[in-house]
Design a protein around this motif. Structure first.
Motif, mmCIF file in Angstrom:
data_model
loop_
_atom_site.group_PDB
_atom_site.id
_atom_site.type_symbol
_atom_site.label_atom_id
_atom_site.label_comp_id
_atom_site.label_asym_id
_atom_site.label_seq_id
_atom_site.Cartn_x
_atom_site.Cartn_y
_atom_site.Cartn_z
ATOM 1 N N LEU A 29 6.485 14.053 92.222
ATOM 2 C CA LEU A 29 6.952 13.211 92.938
ATOM 3 C C LEU A 29 6.468 12.267 94.458
ATOM 4 N N ILE A 30 6.327 12.051 94.696
ATOM 5 C CA ILE A 30 5.432 11.296 95.703
ATOM 6 C C ILE A 30 5.600 12.628 96.670
ATOM 7 N N SER A 31 6.576 13.323 97.276
ATOM 8 C CA SER A 31 5.755 14.018 98.165
ATOM 9 C C SER A 31 5.112 15.606 97.905
ATOM 10 N N ASP A 32 5.415 15.452 96.688
ATOM 11 C CA ASP A 32 3.951 16.210 96.236
ATOM 12 C C ASP A 32 2.832 15.505 95.910
ATOM 13 N N ILE A 33 2.191 15.869 97.738
ATOM 14 C CA ILE A 33 0.904 16.176 98.155
ATOM 15 C C ILE A 33 0.278 16.515 98.002
ATOM 16 N N ILE A 34 -0.835 16.377 96.801
ATOM 17 C CA ILE A 34 -1.738 18.152 97.502
ATOM 18 C C ILE A 34 -2.951 16.830 98.446
#
Length: 543
Positions: free
Chosen positions: A402-407
């Motif tokens: 999801l959008i908060s699973d940021i690399i």
């Protein structure tokens, strides 16, 4: 997982003592920093903005609880109580004292770990699918092939001083969970006429000149596997540019030669290499593969789940994946809490994950290139207990993909190469989109941030990518749309002029609003962008 033999133990021990002598000579002023730099880089030790950084190798992302506990111990004893998991499936410590580095390497060696070839112009850590050996869609476990390459490439005398660093990835499924075609060499294990072999892609990579690796050979049988890769590296070593570090990667060579010309050169070199007899016998591969035999699954493990707890049900839907064995599942532990630092884990959290791996996953864990941790072999009956323990440790964020699973790379908070900060920006984006209902409404949306053009945060491969740049001494952020590191691989396109830190967060929100307004049924953000093109997104962002 693979266990060291006497050769592995002896070469790692020898390297530790060699480096201890080098560090002592540096501390005594007997060698200069310029003389010491190539020696420390061979051992994964970088000098960053505030301190030394040590990068620890985790071959193909696989490790056990004993090794995880050691990583936690080192974080407590030698760092500031945490470690940072990276996009190369490794772990970095950001606050290392030079005088402690040899002792750290010695402690790592006691659990069959090291920092060899995690830096320098050599073959780096071999990466792989974090679901290897567990994925329901894989042809075979790719890790024995990766381990074979680790042994072949370690201290390889011809490839220790390549024109530039070199990254190899091995997968064995149609779904690419490891960004295989964005590596210098990407390998997909395939089958032809009942025989396993490898499709070889060469010349991918990100950085200042991102490229997708073209297919060089559609099938290399196992009997030729090592010889063919040796030929690929020899051609690069011979023709790769050493006069300009920005044009030294193999992707530039293949771009200038052309894929067909490079493939022809490799075939010619392969004919010579094959005569050297360097391909291992099948018995040696079988010896390695035996370390990766499936664990002793419980054939009677129940295949049903109680979803009555709504929060647990959300976590199941987001962070739990199908396993090839009935009654089992693959668990991804998110290291992306809202407002946290992507990829960071405290020593206590690392210890807990080690304990969960030992108790519930046959003593095995994986590091993902998306900076998360995987428990690959979990009984479905144990999922609720695991989730409860993760909740208590701040590790139960239900946000995989999801959008908060940021690399995000460490950026200007740590890295001497960075132009802008990545961590505070990642925290602001995650906070803006913190509502889990909103995140799930947006669906799969891979957001990746790099603090400089070297692209350690894989921004080119993000559905939404962000590149930090320096605009006359001010941090500025470029927005990219349309990238992917998966089997539908593509490179993102810059939307237009850059933004301030707050401005880029607003721009992302505008882009997601376009998606929500324009998407067709079943479309991801990436699908909608590909169907509509840049125009409506650009109009919303800049209009």
């Amino acid at each position: 997982m693979y266990k060291y033999d006497e050769y592995d133990h002896s070469i790692v021990a020898a390297r530790v003592e060699e480096f201890r002598d080098q560090v002592n000579r540096r501390l005594a002023g007997q060698i200069t920093e310029d003389q010491f730099k190539p020696l420390r880089l061979m051992n994964g030790l970088y000098l960053q903005l505030h301190a030394y950084m040590l990068r620890v190798a985790v071959p193909y992302g696989t490790l056990d609880s004993r090794q995880m506990h050691m990583l936690a111990h080192i974080a407590r004893k030698y760092d500031r109580g945490y470690g940072h998991f990276t996009t190369r499936q490794n772990l970095q410590y950001n606050w290392i004292k030079l005088e402690d580095a040899p002792d750290i390497l010695a402690e790592l060696a006691t659990v069959e770990m090291h920092a060899i070839q995690t830096s320098g112009n050599c073959i780096r850590n071999i990466s792989s699918d974090q679901f290897a050996g567990a994925a329901a869609d894989e042809l075979t476990d790719p890790r024995p092939w990766a381990e074979l390459l680790r042994q072949w490439s370690t201290f390889h005398p011809e490839f220790s001083y390549l024109p530039r660093k070199f990254k190899i990835c091995v997968i064995a499924a149609e779904e690419d969970r490891a960004a295989m075609r964005l590596h210098d060499i990407g390998i997909q294990i395939v089958e032809r006429d009942g025989q396993l072999g490898a499709a070889i892609y060469v010349g991918g990579g990100m950085g200042r000149t991102p490229m997708i690796a073209p297919l060089i050979k559609d099938f290399v049988p196992f009997d030729d596997f090592v010889s063919y890769l040796e030929a690929c590296l020899r051609v690069y070593n011979r023709y790769g540019r050493r006069d300009n570090m920005y044009k030294a990667r193999i992707k530039i060579l293949i771009h200038e030669l052309g894929a067909d010309k490079y493939a022809a050169e490799v075939e010619e070199e392969f004919a010579a290499v094959k005569a050297l007899g360097i391909d291992p016998p099948k018995a040696e591969f079988d010896r390695i593969a035996a370390y990766f035999a499936p664990p002793a699954y419980d054939a009677g493990a129940p295949d049903t789940l109680d979803r009555s707890d709504p929060d647990f049900a959300v976590w199941l839907d987001q962070n739990v994946s199908a396993h090839k064995q009935p009654g089992y599942a693959v668990v991804t532990i998110s290291l992306k809490p809202i407002g946290g630092i992507p990829g960071d884990a405290t020593a206590d959290q690392i210890d807990l994950m080690a304990d969960l791996g030992r108790q519930y996953s046959f003593d095995e864990l994986r590091v993902t290139h998306a900076q998360n941790i995987v428990l690959p072999h979990v009984r479905k009956a144990d999922l609720y207990s695991i989730w409860q323990q993760l909740q208590g440790a701040g590790l139960a964020e239900a946000n995989l993909d999801l959008i908060s699973d940021i690399i995000a790379c460490p950026g200007l908070d740590y890295c001497s190469l960075a132009n802008a900060r990545s961590i505070p920006l990642a925290q602001k984006i995650a906070t803006r989109f913190s509502d889990i209902g909103r995140q799930r409404e947006l669906g799969e949306l891979k957001l990746k941030i790099s603090g400089c053009i070297n692209a350690c945060g894989h921004h080119h491969a993000g559905h939404i990518g962000i590149l930090g740049v320096d605009r006359k001494g001010v941090e500025n952020y470029q927005l990219l749309l349309g990238g992917s590191g998966a089997e539908d691989v593509s490179l993102g396109t810059i939307t237009g002029p850059g933004f301030s830190e707050d401005g880029i967060v607003d721009a992302i929100e505008k882009a997601t609003n376009v998606y929500l307004r324009e998407r067709a049924e079943g479309e991801r953000f990436l699908d909608t962008y590909r169907r509509l093109g840049m125009a409506p997104f650009k109009e919303a962002i800049y209009g």
